[in-house]
Design an enzyme around this catalytic site. Structure first.
Site, short mmCIF file in Angstrom:
data_model
loop_
_atom_site.label_atom_id
_atom_site.label_comp_id
_atom_site.label_asym_id
_atom_site.label_seq_id
_atom_site.Cartn_x
_atom_site.Cartn_y
_atom_site.Cartn_z
N HIS A 56 144.77 121.87 -15.26
CA HIS A 56 143.95 121.28 -16.31
C HIS A 56 144.30 119.81 -16.48
CE1 HIS A 56 142.96 125.24 -18.65
NE2 HIS A 56 142.77 125.36 -17.35
N GLU A 58 145.12 118.10 -19.04
CA GLU A 58 146.32 117.87 -19.85
C GLU A 58 147.60 118.08 -19.04
OE1 GLU A 58 143.46 120.17 -22.69
OE2 GLU A 58 143.79 119.95 -20.53
#
Length: 149
Positions: A56, A58
């Site tokens: 992801h 993040e």
């Protein structure tokens, strides 16, 4: 006169990362990490390219920022991400002790606030920054996906 470096300014930078993900046929989520008004990490989803469910935006940004700083704690940093972090990302952000999380669109099904995921007690969270713009790119992506199938 230069515009102030506020949450909207940095969220626009995260949206640029989301556009890169979109161009790669990835779910268009972008993230940046800032410390002392300096962008130290830029990332976007790479789950398809890397065939890795943990890739992801993040997670990519946390790794890049930690490498830049030479340490695992991001307690002076702010994450800007176009979609509210999921539980996995919120868990990693907890362990990084990130100072502040700013997100754009709300994830009503899998977001960390709806899932009541704990963040570090010192982490500040701000939602809804450029929410419309952040949501539009996700909507466009999924509408196009549905129309192709």
């Amino acid at each position: 006169m230069l515009a102030p470096l506020d949450d909207s300014y940095y969220m626009k930078k995260a949206l640029q990362e989301a556009e890169l993900a979109y161009e790669k046929n990835e779910v268009p989520v972008g993230a940046i990490i800032v410390v002392a008004d300096r962008i130290i990490a830029r990332a976007h989803n790479l789950t398809e390219l890397l065939t890795d469910v943990t890739a992801h935006a993040e997670m990519q940004a946390i790794t890049a920022a930690s490498n830049f700083l030479g340490g695992k704690y991001l307690n002076e940093c702010t994450l800007y991400v176009t979609l509210e972090p999921c539980q996995m990302c919120a868990g990693a952000l907890y362990w990084s002790q990130i100072k502040k999380i700013v997100y754009g669109a709300v994830d009503q099904k899998r977001g960390c606030t709806v899932m009541e995921t704990k963040l570090h007690p010192k982490t500040e969270i701000v939602g809804g920054v450029l929410e419309k713009e952040c949501g539009e790119i996700l909507t466009r992506f999924f509408v196009e996906k549905r129309n192709l199938n």
